[in-house]
Design a protein around this motif. Sequence first.
Motif, mmCIF file in Angstrom:
data_model
loop_
_atom_site.group_PDB
_atom_site.id
_atom_site.type_symbol
_atom_site.label_atom_id
_atom_site.label_comp_id
_atom_site.label_asym_id
_atom_site.label_seq_id
_atom_site.Cartn_x
_atom_site.Cartn_y
_atom_site.Cartn_z
ATOM 1 N N ASP A 76 -39.435 55.643 -6.507
ATOM 2 C CA ASP A 76 -38.603 54.344 -5.828
ATOM 3 C C ASP A 76 -39.300 52.978 -6.116
ATOM 4 O O ASP A 76 -38.474 52.075 -6.535
ATOM 5 C CB ASP A 76 -38.609 54.529 -4.443
ATOM 6 C CG ASP A 76 -37.866 55.697 -4.040
ATOM 7 O OD1 ASP A 76 -37.040 56.276 -4.751
ATOM 8 O OD2 ASP A 76 -38.010 56.262 -2.983
ATOM 9 N N HIS A 77 -40.487 52.875 -6.275
ATOM 10 C CA HIS A 77 -41.330 51.470 -6.526
ATOM 11 C C HIS A 77 -40.725 51.048 -7.900
ATOM 12 O O HIS A 77 -40.481 49.988 -8.098
ATOM 13 C CB HIS A 77 -42.580 51.916 -6.511
ATOM 14 C CG HIS A 77 -43.447 50.544 -6.593
ATOM 15 N ND1 HIS A 77 -43.398 49.369 -5.790
ATOM 16 C CD2 HIS A 77 -44.287 50.181 -7.732
ATOM 17 C CE1 HIS A 77 -44.262 48.454 -6.403
ATOM 18 N NE2 HIS A 77 -44.727 48.795 -7.593
ATOM 19 N N LEU A 78 -40.819 52.188 -8.991
ATOM 20 C CA LEU A 78 -40.405 51.864 -10.469
ATOM 21 C C LEU A 78 -39.190 51.169 -10.501
ATOM 22 O O LEU A 78 -38.919 50.250 -11.307
ATOM 23 C CB LEU A 78 -40.908 53.058 -11.199
ATOM 24 C CG LEU A 78 -42.406 53.392 -11.597
ATOM 25 C CD1 LEU A 78 -42.481 54.517 -12.424
ATOM 26 C CD2 LEU A 78 -43.335 52.146 -12.023
ATOM 27 N N ASP A 84 -33.183 44.599 -11.083
ATOM 28 C CA ASP A 84 -32.566 43.384 -11.239
ATOM 29 C C ASP A 84 -33.169 42.562 -12.690
ATOM 30 O O ASP A 84 -32.725 41.630 -12.747
ATOM 31 C CB ASP A 84 -33.068 42.329 -10.191
ATOM 32 C CG ASP A 84 -34.252 42.149 -9.913
ATOM 33 O OD1 ASP A 84 -35.129 42.820 -10.385
ATOM 34 O OD2 ASP A 84 -34.699 41.167 -9.196
ATOM 35 N N LYS A 85 -33.598 43.503 -13.423
ATOM 36 C CA LYS A 85 -34.176 42.976 -14.956
ATOM 37 C C LYS A 85 -33.621 43.770 -16.079
ATOM 38 O O LYS A 85 -34.074 43.666 -17.389
ATOM 39 C CB LYS A 85 -35.741 42.805 -14.890
ATOM 40 C CG LYS A 85 -36.299 42.165 -13.772
ATOM 41 C CD LYS A 85 -37.855 42.243 -13.963
ATOM 42 C CE LYS A 85 -38.424 41.247 -12.818
ATOM 43 N NZ LYS A 85 -38.138 41.974 -11.453
ATOM 44 N N LEU A 86 -32.562 44.689 -15.569
ATOM 45 C CA LEU A 86 -32.164 45.415 -16.815
ATOM 46 C C LEU A 86 -31.241 44.757 -17.962
ATOM 47 O O LEU A 86 -30.588 44.011 -17.622
ATOM 48 C CB LEU A 86 -31.185 46.607 -16.337
ATOM 49 C CG LEU A 86 -31.989 47.508 -15.279
ATOM 50 C CD1 LEU A 86 -30.847 48.566 -14.722
ATOM 51 C CD2 LEU A 86 -32.891 48.457 -15.876
ATOM 52 N N SER A 108 -29.470 50.899 -20.273
ATOM 53 C CA SER A 108 -29.989 49.683 -19.998
ATOM 54 C C SER A 108 -31.356 49.705 -19.784
ATOM 55 O O SER A 108 -31.734 50.951 -19.024
ATOM 56 C CB SER A 108 -29.185 49.080 -19.000
ATOM 57 O OG SER A 108 -28.995 49.733 -17.820
ATOM 58 N N GLY A 109 -32.279 48.762 -19.969
ATOM 59 C CA GLY A 109 -33.440 49.242 -19.583
ATOM 60 C C GLY A 109 -34.480 47.885 -19.625
ATOM 61 O O GLY A 109 -33.806 46.771 -19.801
ATOM 62 N N ILE A 143 -38.595 51.290 -18.305
ATOM 63 C CA ILE A 143 -37.593 51.865 -17.414
ATOM 64 C C ILE A 143 -36.359 51.870 -17.843
ATOM 65 O O ILE A 143 -35.671 50.753 -18.473
ATOM 66 C CB ILE A 143 -37.587 50.963 -15.835
ATOM 67 C CG1 ILE A 143 -39.242 50.737 -15.451
ATOM 68 C CG2 ILE A 143 -36.848 51.867 -14.868
ATOM 69 C CD1 ILE A 143 -39.675 52.171 -14.918
ATOM 70 N N LEU A 144 -35.584 53.037 -17.813
ATOM 71 C CA LEU A 144 -34.211 52.942 -18.497
ATOM 72 C C LEU A 144 -33.218 53.694 -17.165
ATOM 73 O O LEU A 144 -33.770 54.226 -16.412
ATOM 74 C CB LEU A 144 -34.425 54.256 -19.611
ATOM 75 C CG LEU A 144 -35.101 53.666 -20.839
ATOM 76 C CD1 LEU A 144 -35.157 54.968 -21.878
ATOM 77 C CD2 LEU A 144 -34.300 52.474 -21.264
#
Length: 316
Positions: A76-78, A84-86, A108-109, A143-144
Amino acid sequence: MNFQEFLSFLLVFLLFFPHSSLQFPGWVGEKKTGGSVLGLKPRGFASGFDPTRVTQLSWRPRAFLYKGFLSEEECDHLITLAKDKLEKSMVADNESGKSIMSEVRTSSGMFLLKAQDEIVADIEARIAAWTFLPVENGESIQILHYENGEKYEPHFDYFHDKVNQLLGGHRIATVLMYLATVEEGGETVFPNSEGRFSQPKDDSWSDCAKKGYAVNPKKGDALLFFSLHPDATTDPSSLHGSCPVIAGEKWSATKWIHVRSFDKPSKRGAQGECVDEDEHCPKWAAVGECEKNPVYMVGSENSDGFCRKSCGVCSS
C-alpha cells in the motif's frame, strides 16, 4: 568428514536451502513452503529475508517465486508513493536505446528514488539479500499500473542496443513485486519457458496466460527471474510479458538489476574505445580470466567485454 561433521553440514544445508529448492528442473508449481526446518528458524537474513518462502519455478529461465515478500503495508505504501505521479510507460528503442512510446506497452508508471524512504531502502536491501546482487547494481524501483485491457507484450529485459549496455551492462535479473491481487487477467507469462506445455490451467486463467508458463499476480508475492545464463550470455527463454487485465486493476513494482554498478558511470568512452571498465582487470587477466571467462572479459558478438585492454584484444 566424520559423522558428526556430516550432521552439522546437513543441518546448515537444510536451514539455508529449504526443500522447496530441492526439486527436479522444470516448473514445479507455486505451493507455499512455509514453516521452519527441524523446528528452527533461519537466522541472520538481512531485512527480513526468509528463504523458506521461496519456491523454484524453473531452470529455463531461472525463475523463483517468493510468497509474501512484501507486507500489505509495504504494498500500500508503494502504491501511495506512485499514485499521483504516473506517466505513460515507455520502451527502449532497439537501435538508438532511447525511450519511446509503443503500443506493445500500454501501462502507466513512475520511478521511485533509491532509498527514497526507510521502507523503500528496506525493500531494496531485501532484494539484494535474496538475489546476492549488490544494491548499487539495481535501477530505481519502477511502479506500474495496468487498467482494464492494458498489457505489456512479451519482451526481453536484456538490451539489444549498446547505448543502454554502457550503463551497468545487461540486466542480469528482474524482481517483479505484485502490489495488488488482480481479479482476472494480468498474469506474468513466459512464452518460451520449458514448462509452457506442462502447467495445468483451468478457466480461471486468461487466454494470454495459456500461451506459456504463467504466474498469477497475488498481493505481496515477488517473482525473480534471470535474463542471462550463468556464463553471462543472454537467455532467450526469459521472454516474458504482462497479460491484459480483464477485471480489476494491476499494480506492480519492478527492480531491474545489472551485471555491474548502475550508480557508477561506465569508464568506457566512445564505442570500440580500448579501455578496462574495472580496476581489477589487470589482476584478473594475469591469472588467466581472459581465457576462463571470455564473455565477461573479452566480450561476445552482441557486446564488448569489460577488460578488453588487459586481455590484449584491442589497442589504445
